[in-house]
Design an enzyme around this catalytic site. Sequence first.
Site, PDB file in Angstrom:
ATOM      1  N   ASP A 148     -13.625   1.310   4.547  1.00 54.67           N
ATOM      2  CA  ASP A 148     -12.664   0.473   3.814  1.00 54.67           C
ATOM      3  C   ASP A 148     -13.315  -0.312   2.678  1.00 54.67           C
ATOM      4  O   ASP A 148     -12.673  -1.206   2.106  1.00 54.67           O
ATOM      5  CB  ASP A 148     -11.989  -0.500   4.788  1.00 54.67           C
ATOM      6  CG  ASP A 148     -10.939   0.201   5.648  1.00 54.67           C
ATOM      7  OD1 ASP A 148     -10.047   0.842   5.074  1.00 54.67           O
ATOM      8  OD2 ASP A 148     -11.031   0.109   6.887  1.00 54.67           O
ATOM      9  N   HIS A 175      -0.740  -7.208   4.874  1.00 50.98           N
ATOM     10  CA  HIS A 175      -1.168  -8.471   4.258  1.00 50.98           C
ATOM     11  C   HIS A 175      -0.002  -9.144   3.545  1.00 50.98           C
ATOM     12  O   HIS A 175       0.982  -8.482   3.180  1.00 50.98           O
ATOM     13  CB  HIS A 175      -2.260  -8.191   3.207  1.00 50.98           C
ATOM     14  CG  HIS A 175      -3.583  -7.808   3.766  1.00 50.98           C
ATOM     15  ND1 HIS A 175      -4.242  -6.666   3.377  1.00 50.98           N
ATOM     16  CD2 HIS A 175      -4.398  -8.419   4.665  1.00 50.98           C
ATOM     17  CE1 HIS A 175      -5.405  -6.593   4.023  1.00 50.98           C
ATOM     18  NE2 HIS A 175      -5.519  -7.642   4.811  1.00 50.98           N
ATOM     19  N   CYS A 180      -5.807  -4.615  -4.018  1.00 51.87           N
ATOM     20  CA  CYS A 180      -6.898  -4.493  -3.037  1.00 51.87           C
ATOM     21  C   CYS A 180      -8.214  -4.003  -3.619  1.00 51.87           C
ATOM     22  O   CYS A 180      -9.269  -4.260  -3.050  1.00 51.87           O
ATOM     23  CB  CYS A 180      -6.551  -3.485  -1.951  1.00 51.87           C
ATOM     24  SG  CYS A 180      -4.907  -3.521  -1.409  1.00 51.87           S
TER      25      CYS A 180
HETATM   26  C1  CIR Z   1      -7.599  -2.086   6.096  1.00 51.52           C
HETATM   27  O1  CIR Z   1      -6.834  -1.838   7.030  1.00 51.52           O
HETATM   28  O2  CIR Z   1      -8.292  -3.081   6.070  1.00 51.52           O
HETATM   29  C2  CIR Z   1      -7.665  -1.092   4.956  1.00 51.52           C
HETATM   30  N1  CIR Z   1      -7.419   0.224   5.449  1.00 51.52           N
HETATM   31  C3  CIR Z   1      -6.686  -1.430   3.858  1.00 51.52           C
HETATM   32  C4  CIR Z   1      -6.981  -2.735   3.193  1.00 51.52           C
HETATM   33  C5  CIR Z   1      -6.053  -3.015   2.061  1.00 51.52           C
HETATM   34  N2  CIR Z   1      -6.375  -4.248   1.442  1.00 51.52           N
HETATM   35  C6  CIR Z   1      -5.497  -5.062   0.902  1.00 51.52           C
HETATM   36  O3  CIR Z   1      -4.297  -4.847   0.982  1.00 51.52           O
HETATM   37  N3  CIR Z   1      -5.946  -6.177   0.324  1.00 51.52           N
END
Ligand code: CIR
Length: 254
Positions: free
Chosen positions: A60, A160, A247
């Site tokens: 990630d 989130h 993200c």
């Molecule tokens: C997670 O589950 O942490 C990652 N697969 C996705 C993170 C996405 N980040 C975000 O929305 N800020």
Amino acid sequence: MLVALTRAVPPDLARCELTFAARRPVHPARAAAQHAAYEDALRAAGCRVERLPALPDHPDSVFVEDAAVVLNECAVVARPGAESRRPETASVAAALAAYRPLHAIEPPGTLDGGDVLRVGRRVFVGLSTRTNEDGARQLAELLAPRGYRVETIAVRGRLHLKSAASGLDDRTLLVDPSAVAGEAFAGLDRVEVDPGEPHGANALRVAASLLVAADAPRTRDRLERAGHRAVPVDNSELAKAEGGLTCCSLILDV
Ligand code: CIR
């Protein structure tokens, strides 16, 4: 000048954390190409893109937003709610130290940057599967002396807070009303996503441009009618990993 911190898509993205999405095959080359196009969109919007060191063993690690909260006055190194993601923060902290005084969230607090949404001097923190009350309390204590007020919001059915709402300017939000309570964000203006495009709620403001999900065209129309210069970006591969447009970068004015 604006700097955007990013990180390469790791080769084993397919082993990412998933909370709400079913696991689907990811096309690594397409993910890398989409990420490169995203970095080009950041450059076109006025950023110098600074890539963090790659973390190939951390699936990630492309989602750098979760590792820190960046404000003009300081940065706060996050403590991601998913234990697998905690090793991602050290290299983000090292890069941010060149630009900002640093603070950090300490145990037992957890906080993902994706749960933190600043609108002017108000900082909304999503209480989610990743961010807990203690993390929000620590952030409030760190930011109060800088003149920011932290308000918590329960996040329902989304990873989130910023999966459900994004800042458009210092008093307007883009919101998916199906994921946040009606009374949330009191006193602020809002543009609502098209009801068929909840994923369109994650958009990234960079100077005069607004990067929006390419597969949310009706939400893009709403934004353009409200006067925003919306730039569509195809994020379909990273979306399989529950990642959106905010993200994949941390934007700083330096
Ligand atoms: C997670 O589950 O942490 C990652 N697969 C996705 C993170 C996405 N980040 C975000 O929305 N800020």
